[in-house]
Write an enzyme that holds these catalytic residues in place. Structure first.
Site, PDB file in Angstrom:
ATOM      1  CG  ASP A 142      41.346  45.300  38.309  1.00 43.78           C
ATOM      2  OD1 ASP A 142      41.046  44.861  39.429  1.00 43.78           O
ATOM      3  OD2 ASP A 142      42.465  45.153  37.800  1.00 43.78           O
ATOM      4  CG  ASP A 161      42.948  45.490  43.356  1.00 44.06           C
ATOM      5  OD1 ASP A 161      43.375  44.355  43.622  1.00 44.06           O
ATOM      6  OD2 ASP A 161      42.634  45.856  42.203  1.00 44.06           O
TER       7      ASP A 161
END
Length: 194
Positions: A142, A161
């Protein structure tokens, strides 16, 4: 005596809206969206790692966005940490369900939404398979944080995501509007029954 020809959806002269041709186009649309979005996820993760690994959060857009590397062993909001293998199996199930459903699609909107969700599931699954600490236990990369560094105001996320969220939101909007995956409109069906 004339012979009667029957046409099937698989004949060469089938029009663009025949039952067999339209789902093939929707499968192609799901696959095309998924490939492009998955490539964007993989590429941005590679670039993020090469630029921001080991650095303090990089501020952008006046503090609206921060870039930093976070290796996430769980799901969004750090849920299910330590259950990476279950998340990996869940991603495989989601991908299989989307591939199965795509053969029945007649809605371009649903095809785009499902293609995005498929790309997101595969993007994070790729990390869980190939990244440390090992097979089906890999941590997802991330690197985007909104409003504050370190995910204080919003969880740190990635392109995969974002694809899942946008795709799911599109599917919800289509459902609320009564647009079904098979191209039918549940609102027009309800109005016809009334």
């Amino acid at each position: 005596m004339s012979t009667e020809q029957t046409s099937t959806p698989d004949t060469a002269d089938a029009g663009p809206d025949t039952p067999a041709v339209q789902p093939k186009r929707r499968v192609a649309l799901v696959a095309g969206v998924a490939v492009v979005a998955l490539a964007a996820d993989v590429l941005t993760k590679v670039l993020a790692l090469s630029e921001w690994e080991g650095r303090e959060p990089v501020r952008a857009l006046g503090g609206l966005v921060y870039f930093q590397i976070v290796r996430n062993p769980g799901a969004a909001f750090s849920l299910a940490t330590g259950m990476t293998w279950i998340l990996a199996i869940g991603a495989v199930v989601v991908a299989g369900a989307i591939i199965w459903l795509s053969r029945r699609l007649r809605s371009a909107g649903w095809a785009v939404g499902l293609g995005l969700v498929l790309a997101g599931a595969l993007g994070n699954l790729t990390d869980r398979i190939f990244r440390a600490p090992g097979l089906l236990r890999g941590h997802v990369i991330d690197f985007i944080s909104l409003f504050s560094p370190n995910g204080e105001a919003w969880p740190v996320f990635n392109v995969a995501d974002s694809c899942i969220c946008v795709g799911a939101a599109l599917i919800v909007v289509l459902s609320v509007l009564g647009k079904d995956y098979d191209g039918s409109s549940s609102r027009s069906g309800k109005a016809a029954k009334a």
